[in-house]
Design a protein around this motif. Structure first.
Motif, mmCIF file in Angstrom:
data_model
loop_
_atom_site.group_PDB
_atom_site.id
_atom_site.type_symbol
_atom_site.label_atom_id
_atom_site.label_comp_id
_atom_site.label_asym_id
_atom_site.label_seq_id
_atom_site.Cartn_x
_atom_site.Cartn_y
_atom_site.Cartn_z
ATOM 1 N N GLU A 178 0.865 -1.170 0.070
ATOM 2 C CA GLU A 178 0.035 -0.070 -0.123
ATOM 3 C C GLU A 178 0.785 1.383 0.026
ATOM 4 N N ILE A 179 0.554 2.151 -0.798
ATOM 5 C CA ILE A 179 1.053 3.373 -1.030
ATOM 6 C C ILE A 179 0.114 4.517 -0.600
ATOM 7 N N ARG A 180 0.332 5.051 0.313
ATOM 8 C CA ARG A 180 -0.681 5.964 0.912
ATOM 9 C C ARG A 180 -0.662 7.347 -0.084
ATOM 10 N N LEU A 181 -1.540 7.750 -0.817
ATOM 11 C CA LEU A 181 -1.387 8.991 -1.528
ATOM 12 C C LEU A 181 -1.977 10.131 -0.884
ATOM 13 N N PHE A 182 -3.134 9.921 -0.018
ATOM 14 C CA PHE A 182 -3.598 11.059 0.475
ATOM 15 C C PHE A 182 -4.635 10.820 1.381
ATOM 16 N N THR A 183 -4.447 11.439 2.754
ATOM 17 C CA THR A 183 -5.333 11.100 3.912
ATOM 18 C C THR A 183 -5.939 12.206 4.331
ATOM 19 N N GLU A 184 -6.178 13.096 3.873
ATOM 20 C CA GLU A 184 -6.442 14.383 4.283
ATOM 21 C C GLU A 184 -7.996 14.654 4.224
ATOM 22 N N GLY A 185 -8.687 14.080 3.498
ATOM 23 C CA GLY A 185 -10.099 14.009 3.185
ATOM 24 C C GLY A 185 -10.367 14.883 1.868
ATOM 25 N N LEU A 186 -10.931 14.101 0.955
ATOM 26 C CA LEU A 186 -10.915 14.557 -0.579
ATOM 27 C C LEU A 186 -12.580 14.813 -0.682
ATOM 28 N N LYS A 187 -12.730 16.133 -0.881
ATOM 29 C CA LYS A 187 -14.043 16.497 -1.021
ATOM 30 C C LYS A 187 -14.950 16.162 -2.333
ATOM 31 N N SER A 188 -16.111 16.047 -2.555
ATOM 32 C CA SER A 188 -16.860 15.927 -3.388
ATOM 33 C C SER A 188 -16.313 16.835 -4.809
ATOM 34 N N LYS A 189 -15.962 16.210 -5.936
ATOM 35 C CA LYS A 189 -15.462 16.784 -7.140
ATOM 36 C C LYS A 189 -13.819 17.339 -7.046
ATOM 37 N N GLU A 190 -13.205 17.328 -5.807
ATOM 38 C CA GLU A 190 -11.952 17.396 -5.912
ATOM 39 C C GLU A 190 -11.112 16.500 -6.496
ATOM 40 N N THR A 191 -9.756 17.072 -6.872
ATOM 41 C CA THR A 191 -9.035 16.093 -7.892
ATOM 42 C C THR A 191 -7.427 16.316 -7.074
ATOM 43 N N LEU A 192 -6.840 15.111 -7.176
ATOM 44 C CA LEU A 192 -5.486 14.971 -6.897
ATOM 45 C C LEU A 192 -4.600 14.896 -8.306
ATOM 46 N N GLU A 193 -3.521 15.439 -8.382
ATOM 47 C CA GLU A 193 -2.559 14.998 -9.425
ATOM 48 C C GLU A 193 -1.372 14.163 -8.688
#
Length: 192
Positions: free
Chosen positions: A147-162
């Motif tokens: 497992e490679i944790r990419l994001f743990t801060e809470g991604l809201k609806s329609k938000e995007t990660l690059e």
């Protein structure tokens, strides 16, 4: 004789109280029907260019690598649902393929039935929104199934990660991985 008289009196009292309540009080009834419970949609998708998002998409194809070549791939992850995503993780799976055994490879390849490319590829960096999430450069083969944790801060609806991955064919990669290929499957796992 006393018991029947008491029983008759008791019945008269109950009938009087019941009739009195029925005739002597106002009553009204309200109802609530059609009440509904439902869940929101939990949906994560990926894109090559941050314009169209899919559940299943090939993100990269890199060919003709030479020892020392460095390539960067990027892709986007979007919360396509209406429920916030708490964590996003990446799992990598690799199928090493021995495409053909070239004459230059044959004397050096000790496993002619199995490719070795993933052990010669170094994942130098994985960044998410410019933040490095990989502790140190790691061979692709060593990341398989982890497992490679990419994001743990809470991604809201329609938000995007690059997400950007920098990969390099090791400078000391030898003939054992010549003409090999590796099929890389990336699994993006989102949890609430």
């Amino acid at each position: 004789m006393r018991k029947p008289v008491i029983l008759v009196l008791l019945m008269i009292i109950v009938a009087t109280v019941t009739l009195g309540k029925a005739l002597g009080e106002f009553r009204d009834v309200s109802r609530s029907e059609g009440n509904i419970l439902s869940t929101g949609e939990f949906d994560v998708r990926i894109s090559k260019d941050n314009s169209r998002f899919y559940d299943d998409l090939r993100v990269f194809k890199i060919e003709s690598l030479k020892p020392g070549d460095t390539k960067e791939i990027s892709f986007f992850i979007k919360n396509y649902g209406d429920v916030p995503i708490g964590n996003v993780s990446l799992f990598i799976f690799v199928k090493d393929i021995e495409d053909e055994l070239s004459p230059a490879e044959k004397p050096y390849d000790l496993t002619p039935e199995k490719g070795e490319l993933s052990s010669c590829i170094i994942v130098e960096k994985i960044t998410v929104n410019s933040k490095d999430v990989l502790d140190s450069p790691t061979r692709l083969s060593d990341l398989v199934g982890k497992e490679i944790r990419l994001f743990t801060e809470g991604l809201k609806s329609k938000e995007t990660l690059e997400v950007k991955m920098t990969m390099k064919l090791a400078r000391d990669a030898g003939n054992e991985c010549m003409t090999d290929s590796a099929e890389v499957m990336m699994k993006i796992v989102a949890t609430q």
